[in-house]
Design a protein around this motif. Structure first.
Motif, PDB file in Angstrom:
ATOM      1  N   ALA A  69      -1.154   5.388  -4.359  1.00  0.00           N
ATOM      2  CA  ALA A  69      -0.775   6.786  -3.957  1.00  0.00           C
ATOM      3  C   ALA A  69      -2.202   7.244  -3.155  1.00  0.00           C
ATOM      4  O   ALA A  69      -2.062   7.736  -1.968  1.00  0.00           O
ATOM      5  CB  ALA A  69      -0.755   7.671  -5.168  1.00  0.00           C
ATOM      6  N   ASP A  70      -3.400   6.855  -3.383  1.00  0.00           N
ATOM      7  CA  ASP A  70      -4.617   7.118  -2.875  1.00  0.00           C
ATOM      8  C   ASP A  70      -4.664   6.571  -1.220  1.00  0.00           C
ATOM      9  O   ASP A  70      -4.834   7.179  -0.583  1.00  0.00           O
ATOM     10  CB  ASP A  70      -5.828   6.753  -3.519  1.00  0.00           C
ATOM     11  CG  ASP A  70      -6.074   7.584  -4.857  1.00  0.00           C
ATOM     12  OD1 ASP A  70      -5.653   8.642  -4.758  1.00  0.00           O
ATOM     13  OD2 ASP A  70      -6.970   7.368  -5.786  1.00  0.00           O
ATOM     14  N   ASP A  71      -4.036   5.250  -1.418  1.00  0.00           N
ATOM     15  CA  ASP A  71      -3.894   4.508  -0.363  1.00  0.00           C
ATOM     16  C   ASP A  71      -2.819   5.468   0.817  1.00  0.00           C
ATOM     17  O   ASP A  71      -3.282   5.623   2.062  1.00  0.00           O
ATOM     18  CB  ASP A  71      -3.533   3.031  -0.270  1.00  0.00           C
ATOM     19  CG  ASP A  71      -4.626   2.352  -0.980  1.00  0.00           C
ATOM     20  OD1 ASP A  71      -5.971   2.775  -0.720  1.00  0.00           O
ATOM     21  OD2 ASP A  71      -4.117   1.091  -1.277  1.00  0.00           O
ATOM     22  N   VAL A  72      -1.986   5.716   0.328  1.00  0.00           N
ATOM     23  CA  VAL A  72      -0.925   6.284   0.944  1.00  0.00           C
ATOM     24  C   VAL A  72      -1.252   7.689   1.417  1.00  0.00           C
ATOM     25  O   VAL A  72      -1.099   8.035   2.762  1.00  0.00           O
ATOM     26  CB  VAL A  72       0.505   6.583   0.317  1.00  0.00           C
ATOM     27  CG1 VAL A  72       1.269   7.561   0.985  1.00  0.00           C
ATOM     28  CG2 VAL A  72       1.070   5.299  -0.002  1.00  0.00           C
ATOM     29  N   ILE A  73      -2.028   8.455   0.653  1.00  0.00           N
ATOM     30  CA  ILE A  73      -2.497   9.928   1.005  1.00  0.00           C
ATOM     31  C   ILE A  73      -3.686   9.465   2.175  1.00  0.00           C
ATOM     32  O   ILE A  73      -3.542  10.512   3.301  1.00  0.00           O
ATOM     33  CB  ILE A  73      -3.174  10.599  -0.241  1.00  0.00           C
ATOM     34  CG1 ILE A  73      -2.221  10.860  -0.929  1.00  0.00           C
ATOM     35  CG2 ILE A  73      -4.012  11.808   0.334  1.00  0.00           C
ATOM     36  CD1 ILE A  73      -2.549  11.628  -2.405  1.00  0.00           C
ATOM     37  N   SER A  74      -4.447   8.333   2.017  1.00  0.00           N
ATOM     38  CA  SER A  74      -5.453   8.247   3.214  1.00  0.00           C
ATOM     39  C   SER A  74      -4.849   7.922   4.378  1.00  0.00           C
ATOM     40  O   SER A  74      -5.286   8.448   5.490  1.00  0.00           O
ATOM     41  CB  SER A  74      -6.239   6.904   2.668  1.00  0.00           C
ATOM     42  OG  SER A  74      -7.166   7.607   1.660  1.00  0.00           O
ATOM     43  N   SER A  75      -3.733   6.956   4.209  1.00  0.00           N
ATOM     44  CA  SER A  75      -3.049   6.696   5.681  1.00  0.00           C
ATOM     45  C   SER A  75      -2.455   7.966   6.332  1.00  0.00           C
ATOM     46  O   SER A  75      -2.440   8.047   7.412  1.00  0.00           O
ATOM     47  CB  SER A  75      -1.902   5.748   5.173  1.00  0.00           C
ATOM     48  OG  SER A  75      -2.583   4.480   4.803  1.00  0.00           O
TER      49      SER A  75
END
Length: 130
Positions: free
Chosen positions: A92-98
């Protein structure tokens, strides 16, 4: 259960053989039958008590094993669940950053397009064409 039927059968056969091969007065025979019956009753009671103890011990052992297995499986499930939650959180953190990066890029493109549109307008708010 096998022991109980074996004891009962042995007692009956023994009593019958004793009566048939050693004829005695009626009073003595009745006393022997009574004694044999009481002896058989005691043996059956003892065997039933032993069987009850074995069943109780087996049930207790089974309960402990089921409890231990449940605890192990619960701990394993909890660990797996924690691992999944951790992985999902990381993803989720990766998706939010993207998404934040993509939003920033879109904002920059929008600003650039608005500047171009603004530069192409004449004083009356109409877009000039070449």
């Amino acid at each position: 259960m096998k022991n109980l039927s074996g004891v009962l059968l042995g007692t009956i056969v023994g009593a019958a053989a004793g009566i048939l091969f050693a004829p005695d007065k009626g009073e003595n025979t009745r006393r022997k039958i009574k004694n044999e019956a009481l002896s058989a009753k005691d043996k059956i009671s003892e065997t039933a008590s032993e069987l009850s103890e074995k069943v109780s011990a087996t049930a207790s052992d089974l309960k402990e094993r089921v409890s231990a297995t449940y605890s192990e499986k619960k701990q394993s499930f909890d660990a797996q669940l924690e691992d999944v939650v951790s992985n999902v959180s990381y993803k989720a953190d990766d998706v939010i950053s993207s998404l934040e990066k993509k939003l920033s890029e879109l904002k920059a493109q929008n600003k650039k397009l608005q500047k171009n549109v603004s530069d192409n307008k004449d004083g009356k708010g109409k877009i000039q064409t070449a």
